[in-house]
Design an enzyme around this catalytic site. Sequence first.
Site, short mmCIF file in Angstrom:
data_model
loop_
_atom_site.label_atom_id
_atom_site.label_comp_id
_atom_site.label_asym_id
_atom_site.label_seq_id
_atom_site.Cartn_x
_atom_site.Cartn_y
_atom_site.Cartn_z
N GLY A 22 21.29 57.98 4.19
CA GLY A 22 22.50 58.85 5.09
C GLY A 22 22.81 58.09 6.33
N GLU A 23 23.93 58.57 6.80
CA GLU A 23 23.60 58.10 8.64
C GLU A 23 23.84 58.91 8.71
OE1 GLU A 23 26.30 54.33 7.43
OE2 GLU A 23 26.63 54.33 9.00
N GLY A 24 23.37 59.55 10.32
CA GLY A 24 24.07 59.81 11.80
C GLY A 24 25.22 59.10 12.45
N THR A 25 25.31 59.38 13.89
CA THR A 25 25.58 59.14 14.78
C THR A 25 25.29 57.65 15.31
OG1 THR A 25 26.32 61.32 15.60
CG2 THR A 25 27.47 59.17 17.05
N ALA A 27 22.35 56.19 13.89
CA ALA A 27 21.44 55.66 13.19
C ALA A 27 21.75 55.66 11.62
CB ALA A 27 19.71 56.34 13.10
N LYS A 44 14.49 55.02 10.09
CA LYS A 44 15.97 55.65 10.53
C LYS A 44 16.19 54.21 11.84
CE LYS A 44 18.03 59.39 13.24
NZ LYS A 44 18.22 60.45 14.15
N LYS A 45 16.99 53.69 11.09
CA LYS A 45 17.53 52.52 12.05
C LYS A 45 18.24 52.13 13.01
CE LYS A 45 19.93 49.13 9.92
NZ LYS A 45 20.30 48.22 8.85
N ASP A 137 20.09 72.10 20.54
CA ASP A 137 20.89 71.42 19.20
C ASP A 137 19.78 72.39 17.95
OD1 ASP A 137 23.26 70.71 18.14
OD2 ASP A 137 22.71 69.11 17.78
#
Lengths: 370, 402
Positions: A22-25, A27, A44-45, A137
Site C-alpha cells: 500500500g501507499e499513504g501520503t 510512505a 513503512k518506508k 484522527d
Amino acid sequence: MDAVEKANTARQKRWVKDRKVGEGTYAVVYQGREASTSRKVAIKKIKVGQFKDGLDMSAIREVKYLRELHHQNVIELLDVFSSKTNLNLVLEFLDSDLEMIIQDRSLVFLPADIKAWMAMTLRGLEFCHRNFMLHRDLKPNNLLIASDGQLKIADFGLARDFADPGHKMTCQVITRWYRPPELLFGCRYYSSAVDIWSVGCIFAELMLRTPYLPGESDMDQLKTIFRALGTPTEEDWPGHTKLPDYVPVGQFPRTPLRDLFTAASGDTLNLLSRFLVYEPRRRINARDALNHAYFFALPHPSHPSKLPKPAAQTSRPLEELDGNVDMAGAGPGVKAAAPNKLKRKLTSPDGTDLRPLARRLDFTQHAKHS
Amino acid sequence: MATDFWASSHYKRWIVDRGTLKESRSDDLQYVDDPEYLDFFAIFFANVITKLGKKLNFRQRVIATAIVFFRRFYIKNSYCETDPFIVIAACCYVAGKAEESPVHIKNMVAEARLFFSQQPYGVKYFPSDNSKLAEMEFYLVADLECDLTVFHPYRTLLSICKKESSNDLQTEAGEVGVGVDDGPRYWGSGDGQLELPDDAFQLAWSIVNDTYRSDLCLLYPPHLLAITALYLAVVLHGPTRELLQQQSHSVEATPVHSSPRRSSRQSSSTSLGHAKKPSQDFVAFFADLNISMPLVATIAQEIISLYTLWERYLEDSDLVDSARGTFYGHASAQTQSGGSHSGVSTPVESLDDAQKPHGATPTFLLQVLTRMRENKLSDMAHASSGRPVAVNKMLERTQAAG
Ligand SMILES: Nc1ncnc2c1ncn2[C@@H]1O[C@H](COP(=O)(O)OP(=O)(O)OP(=O)(O)O)[C@@H](O)[C@H]1O
Ligand SMILES: [Mg+2]
C-alpha cells in the site's frame, strides 16, 4: 565502518522486504518479515524524495509517538532503520481494519462483538490519553485488526500531546464524519474529549453498519449532527455560541436514540449518549467509559479470536488503485491526502459513492496555532 | 508527550554514563590541543542554538529540545568530522516540528544563513538550497533513531512549585481540563509542594536553562536536574537561605531514599505533610522527595563546575535568562552549605584567582574547530571535496550500509 553504521546495518539485516502492500501520503508500505523468525511485519518506508521539503509533519508525529507508546491496543513499532535515503519503520503486520469489516456485508455482528471492539478501542485510547496524547484522527479505517483479532489504534500522523494546557491547537483535525461539534465551531483549546466524540461515532457505525453522521461539507456536518441529536441549547452546552466559528445552523428537535438504534440495550444507548454529549467537559472520558455498566452487563465481549473477520480474498488489495481524488471539498488550508492515489477502494454499502479521503493539513500554514 | 519517563525512549536509550560520553569524544580529542576546549564547545553551541531559536520565536521548550538533539547527535558523531552549523540548523528544524512549532524549510535556511553569516560566526558557506538542510535532517533523525520525545526539567519545576496554574491564558467554552488525572509523579512526594518566592523560582528556572550548556541533559533524568536547580536556588536565594539557616535541621540529617525509581503511587502514601507547615521546612521538603540526595549533591557540583568553566567563557552579549550572575555572588556560600554533605570537594574551591587560566571566546573556539577539521581532513586522504564534511561522511555511511 564505525559503530553507528554497524548498528544500523545490523538492524537493516534483521528485516526483509517482500512486496508492496500500500501507499499513504508520506510512505510506501511493504509486507516483510523478520529474517531470523519469519515473523510477518509491515515495513513503512518514509519517502524522503529528493530532499526537497524535509520530512512530512505527519511522519514526524507518527515516529515521535509510536517510539514511545507500547500497548496491546496501539500498533507496535518494532524497529526503525535507515537505508540509503529512506527511513524505515518496522510495524506489526495487521491484515485488516474495522472499516473493511463494517463494510463486509457477508459478516454478521453480534452485540458481544461490538462490545469487544469498543473495549479494545477504549483501552488503547485510555492509554493514549493517560499519556497526555490526543489521536485526532480516530475512524474505523485507522483501527487495524491483527490476525488474532486484537484491535490496534494506528495512524498517529495527526497526534499531539496536550500536557501543557492552554496551547492553541488547530481545529482542522479529525476526518469530518468523526469530528466533534466544538472543532466544527473552530474551538482551538480542546482536549481528549475530541477523540471520545469520534469513538461515539464509531460505536454508532458498528451498530448501523453505515457511517452515523456523514456530512457532505463542514457546514453540512453540523447540520447532520444536529439533525440526529438535536440543536444544542445554551443549557446543553454553555458558551458554545461564543466559539470562534459559531454560526446558527437551524433548529432541530432532539429525537431519542432509541428511534434509530431499535435493537440496542439500555446500557448501550446510555453509553452512546455519553460519548455524544455536546459540552466537551461533560462528555465521558475513556477511563469512565471502560467502567460503564455496558461493559459489565451481559453479553460479555467476544474473545478477539472469535470476532468476525473478512474472508481471505476480501482482505486488503495488494496494490494501489489509481483514481482521481475530488479536492473540491477541501476547506481553506486543507489539502487532500494523496492527490492521485486512492488508498483503497472505498465504496459505500449501496455501492455508489466514494468516501471522502482523510484530509491532511498543510501544517506549515498553521504554524502559529497548531 | 508526558509518557511515564521510566518507560520512555529518553530514559531507555538516551541517558548515558560518563564513559560513553568520553568515548564519543575520542576522535575529537585526537585533534584538539586542550580537552577543555570541548567543554567550551558545549557552552558555545548551546548559546548558538539558543540565539537562533530566539530568532525563530521558539519557546524555551523548543530550544531545549533542539539542544538535546544536538547533544544526542554528538554522542554518535565528532565535531571534527561534521559541520556543527548545519547540524544546529537541522536540530532547530526538527525540534520545531517535534514540538509542534514547525518552521518552513525555506525560512529555516534563510534565518540560519543570515544568522551564521554574522559576527562572531562569519560562516559564509552555509548552503542556500533547501535540499542540504533536508538531507541533514534525515541523517539527524536517523542518528536520533527516531526518538523525538524529549523530557525537560521545566514541567517538574512547575508542578513542584505549583506554578502550573499559569492559567492567565484565555479559555474557551470547548476547553476541558485534561480529562484524566495527572500522570504518576515519578519524583515522589505525593503532596509535597515547595513554596518558593517568585524570584527564587525564577532563579531555579534560569539554572535549568543553564544546565543545557553542558552534557548534564545526557547524564541525568530531567526531574533530578529540576530538583537540583530548586535545591541550588533555595541555597543561593538570599532571603530563602536565611530562612533555611534559621531552621534547626542540619543537612546531614537528610534521610536517603533507597531508589530514585519508585513511582509516586507508592510514595504518596508514605509522604509526610511537612510542606504544609506555615514556615516551610526546606530541608524536610527535599528529604521527602523520593530521590537520592547524594545524587542531587553530585549534580549540584557538576552545575557549579559548569559555572566555573563558564566564568572563563567570554561572549559579547550574555543571555538574560541565565543564572550566571547570581551564581558567582553566592558561589562561596554554596560551597559551605550545599556542598558539605557528600564529602566531595567542589571544583569551586580549587579555583583561585592565581591559577585561573585564559578564557575562551567564540572567535577563538571557531578557530579551534577549523583547525580540528583541517587536521582531520588532511588525515583522511580521500576527503578532498569541498562539500560540508557532515554530509560527506553521512553519505559514505549510508552507501556502505547499502
Ligand atoms: N501495519 C500494517 N500492516 C499491514 N498493512 C498496512 C499496515 N500499515 C499500513 N498498511 C497498508 O498500507 C497502506 C498505506 O498506509 P499508510 O498508513 O501509509 O497510509 P494511510 O493511513 O492509508 O493514508 P494516509 O497517509 O493518508 O493516512 C494502508 O492503506 C494499508 O493497506
Ligand atoms: Mg491512515
